[in-house]
Design a protein around this motif. Sequence first.
Motif, PDB file in Angstrom:
ATOM      1  N   HIS A 297       0.923  -0.951  -0.569  1.00  0.00           N
ATOM      2  CA  HIS A 297      -0.060   0.313  -0.457  1.00  0.00           C
ATOM      3  C   HIS A 297       0.641   0.934  -0.065  1.00  0.00           C
ATOM      4  CE1 HIS A 297      -3.898  -2.973   0.129  1.00  0.00           C
ATOM      5  NE2 HIS A 297      -2.612  -3.033   2.111  1.00  0.00           N
ATOM      6  N   LYS A 298       1.988   1.279   1.014  1.00  0.00           N
ATOM      7  CA  LYS A 298       2.644   2.779   0.898  1.00  0.00           C
ATOM      8  C   LYS A 298       3.816   2.460  -0.485  1.00  0.00           C
ATOM      9  CE  LYS A 298       6.179   4.240   3.635  1.00  0.00           C
ATOM     10  NZ  LYS A 298       6.664   6.017   2.365  1.00  0.00           N
TER      11      LYS A 298
ATOM     12  N   GLU B 263       1.031   3.980  -3.361  1.00  0.00           N
ATOM     13  CA  GLU B 263       1.136   5.676  -2.835  1.00  0.00           C
ATOM     14  C   GLU B 263       2.001   6.185  -3.081  1.00  0.00           C
ATOM     15  OE1 GLU B 263       0.111   6.286   1.656  1.00  0.00           O
ATOM     16  OE2 GLU B 263      -1.799   4.680   1.688  1.00  0.00           O
TER      17      GLU B 263
ATOM     18  N   SER C 210       2.844   6.725  -7.149  1.00  0.00           N
ATOM     19  CA  SER C 210       1.231   6.988  -7.708  1.00  0.00           C
ATOM     20  C   SER C 210       1.199   8.922  -8.048  1.00  0.00           C
ATOM     21  CB  SER C 210       0.015   6.812  -7.459  1.00  0.00           C
ATOM     22  OG  SER C 210       0.288   6.503  -6.103  1.00  0.00           O
ATOM     23  N   LYS C 211       2.294   8.935  -7.182  1.00  0.00           N
ATOM     24  CA  LYS C 211       2.475  10.277  -7.152  1.00  0.00           C
ATOM     25  C   LYS C 211       3.450  11.067  -7.634  1.00  0.00           C
ATOM     26  CE  LYS C 211       1.985   9.926  -1.146  1.00  0.00           C
ATOM     27  NZ  LYS C 211       2.857  10.247  -0.003  1.00  0.00           N
TER      28      LYS C 211
END
Length: 166
Positions: free
Chosen positions: A158-159, A162, A165-166
């Motif tokens: 998950h991290k 994230e 995707s930034k």
Amino acid sequence: MRRFFKSPSFLPPFFVLIVCLLQAGCGQNSAKKGIAPDFTLSDLNGKSVNLAELAAQGPVLIAFWATWCPPCLQEIPILNEIQAAYGDKGLKILGVNVQERAEVIENFIKQVPISYTVLLDDQGTAASDYNLNALPVVVLLAKGGEIIYYGYTLPDVHKYMEDVSK
């Protein structure tokens, strides 16, 4: 003369050293860093899947497993959840079964659904290339194939998703 091995002060550091060596795999392992060793394996339908081609498209999570491995079986529902959450965001999950017959895996999947791609490493070549000495082993690759995680438990996917995707 004092005997070093019988010294109580020797034992705790000695055991810490042994544990560290075991966790580290007793030295550097080329499959644990750098670009992942490439492989081409068949899925349960007989289709060839090439790791380098998938990694060129986006991140890949490789889970080496077997049906007889209890920790591997505990990971399957979590991997299914990760597939549901990030499959449409570019993450590919490959469940690489190590040295079991396709029939065994197919019968297993009838009882325990798997929503990600299962590959057959029936000769154990990919497992050997990744220097496996236990199961499960999970390897997370960044787009392009660089190993960003190699371990015996699932990484924080998950991290990672994230961050990319930034």
